[in-house]
Design an enzyme around this catalytic site. Structure first.
Site, short mmCIF file in Angstrom:
data_model
loop_
_atom_site.label_atom_id
_atom_site.label_comp_id
_atom_site.label_asym_id
_atom_site.label_seq_id
_atom_site.Cartn_x
_atom_site.Cartn_y
_atom_site.Cartn_z
N HIS A 29 94.67 -26.06 15.64
CA HIS A 29 95.04 -25.94 17.06
C HIS A 29 94.13 -24.93 17.75
CE1 HIS A 29 98.21 -25.70 20.35
NE2 HIS A 29 97.46 -24.64 20.61
N GLU A 30 93.92 -23.77 17.11
CA GLU A 30 93.10 -22.72 17.73
C GLU A 30 91.62 -23.09 17.74
OE1 GLU A 30 94.66 -20.66 19.48
OE2 GLU A 30 96.61 -21.11 18.58
N HIS B 260 90.79 -25.17 20.63
CA HIS B 260 90.56 -24.41 21.87
C HIS B 260 89.09 -23.99 21.99
CE1 HIS B 260 94.40 -24.01 23.78
NE2 HIS B 260 94.99 -23.52 22.70
#
Length: 184
Positions: free
Chosen positions: A154-155, A158
């Site tokens: 998820h990170e 980003h």
């Protein structure tokens, strides 16, 4: 100290931009930023601090969420199985290998940069190996699985201008891929 006011929200162009590699050794500014990111996550998970500063609880944060186009992220959460915190401050992380097998959170994913709930299943690799650097410039290889692997992906998304909801099947948001493993 970082607060929710420092976190940019969905729709901001930085969240869709590819972040840039961070030079090592870290500048004083970059070191402060990654340390502030960890402090934010710790405070957001502390009931008293979270209430006092009106912080939404988070388990991961990436520099682009703070309007810094830099390849830095922090993960911090309590792992009940290990009985301890999982904490990683990563500079220039890269997924260098991953499983074929997929996993997902049955409740879906959330994001500090997305204020409303976005229902849907986000499929991620069940296991990944990440190569990165610590804030001290040490190269590390992390083998992550289960919740750690989901948070890391998820990170890292980003850092590449990708939001979690980009992975949700628009035609059938709650569809679970065959053989995907639910991570509780």
């Amino acid at each position: 100290m970082l607060t929710m006011k420092d976190i940019i929200r969905d729709g901001h162009p930085t969240l869709r931009a590819k972040a840039e590699e961070v030079p090592l050794p870290l500048s004083t500014e970059d070191r402060q930023l990654i340390d502030d990111m960890l402090e934010f996550l710790k405070m957001s998970q502390d009931e008293e601090q979270s209430r006092k500063y009106q912080l939404r609880s988070g388990v991961g944060i990436a520099a682009p969420q703070l309007n810094h186009k830099k390849r830095m992220l922090v993960i911090h959460f309590y792992d009940e199985k290990k009985g301890d915190y999982v904490t990683h401050q990563l500079i220039n992380p890269k997924i260098i290998s991953h499983s074929v097998e997929k996993s997902y959170l049955p409740t879906g994913e959330g994001c500090l940069s997305v204020d409303e709930a976005v229902p849907g299943i986000v499929h991620r690799y069940a296991r990944i190996t990440v190569k990165a650097y610590t804030p001290d410039g040490e190269e590390v290889k992390l083998r992550l699985k289960d919740f750690s692997a989901i948070v890391a992906q998820h990170e890292i998304d980003h850092l590449n201008g990708v939001m979690f909801y980009d992975h949700i099947d628009k035609a059938d948001p709650m569809k679970v891929q065959k053989d995907a493993i639910a991570v509780e």
